[in-house]
Design a protein around this motif. Structure first.
Motif, PDB file in Angstrom:
ATOM      1  N   LYS A   9       0.852  -1.186   0.000  1.00  0.00           N
ATOM      2  CA  LYS A   9       0.000   0.000   0.000  1.00  0.00           C
ATOM      3  C   LYS A   9       0.887   1.234   0.000  1.00  0.00           C
ATOM      4  CE  LYS A   9      -4.131   1.869   0.641  1.00  0.00           C
ATOM      5  NZ  LYS A   9      -4.937   2.099  -0.501  1.00  0.00           N
ATOM      6  N   GLY A  11      -0.177   4.509   0.309  1.00  0.00           N
ATOM      7  CA  GLY A  11      -0.838   5.677   0.894  1.00  0.00           C
ATOM      8  C   GLY A  11      -2.336   5.588   0.715  1.00  0.00           C
ATOM      9  N   GLN A  12      -3.046   6.372   1.484  1.00  0.00           N
ATOM     10  CA  GLN A  12      -4.503   6.303   1.461  1.00  0.00           C
ATOM     11  C   GLN A  12      -5.112   6.830   0.172  1.00  0.00           C
ATOM     12  OE1 GLN A  12      -6.209   7.966   4.978  1.00  0.00           O
ATOM     13  NE2 GLN A  12      -5.044   6.626   6.327  1.00  0.00           N
ATOM     14  N   SER A  13      -4.435   7.751  -0.497  1.00  0.00           N
ATOM     15  CA  SER A  13      -5.004   8.333  -1.714  1.00  0.00           C
ATOM     16  C   SER A  13      -4.633   7.560  -2.975  1.00  0.00           C
ATOM     17  CB  SER A  13      -4.561   9.788  -1.857  1.00  0.00           C
ATOM     18  OG  SER A  13      -3.164   9.849  -2.070  1.00  0.00           O
ATOM     19  N   GLU A  15      -4.792   4.408  -5.279  1.00  0.00           N
ATOM     20  CA  GLU A  15      -5.672   3.264  -5.461  1.00  0.00           C
ATOM     21  C   GLU A  15      -5.126   2.231  -6.431  1.00  0.00           C
ATOM     22  OE1 GLU A  15      -9.614   4.454  -6.400  1.00  0.00           O
ATOM     23  OE2 GLU A  15      -9.761   5.798  -4.684  1.00  0.00           O
TER      24      GLU A  15
END
Length: 69
Positions: A9, A11-13, A15
């Motif tokens: 992953k 980062g949260q932004s 995808e």
């Protein structure tokens, strides 16, 4: 015993990622720290290292393929 390499992953932004290059082929011997493949997100480029010594048994992604990360 096989070790599964999962796209990390980033980062949260972020995808999705795109596989840009494979450095090892199926059947190749790999050593811990060898670069297996390179990939990029919309923000940066990365390389994934082998976590253990072994042999690359399979790959479920192709070059230029977009995948979740």
């Amino acid at each position: 015993m096989a070790t599964v390499i999962i796209m990390p992953k980033q980062g949260q932004s972020v995808e999705s990622c795109i596989i840009t290059e494979f450095h090892k082929n199926i059947g190749d011997a790999v050593s811990k720290g060898d670069i297996l493949f390179a990939y990029e997100t919309d923000k940066a480029s990365f390389e994934e290292e082998a976590p253990v010594d072994g042999v690359l048994l399979a790959s479920f992604l192709a070059k230029a393929m977009r995948c979740r990360c």
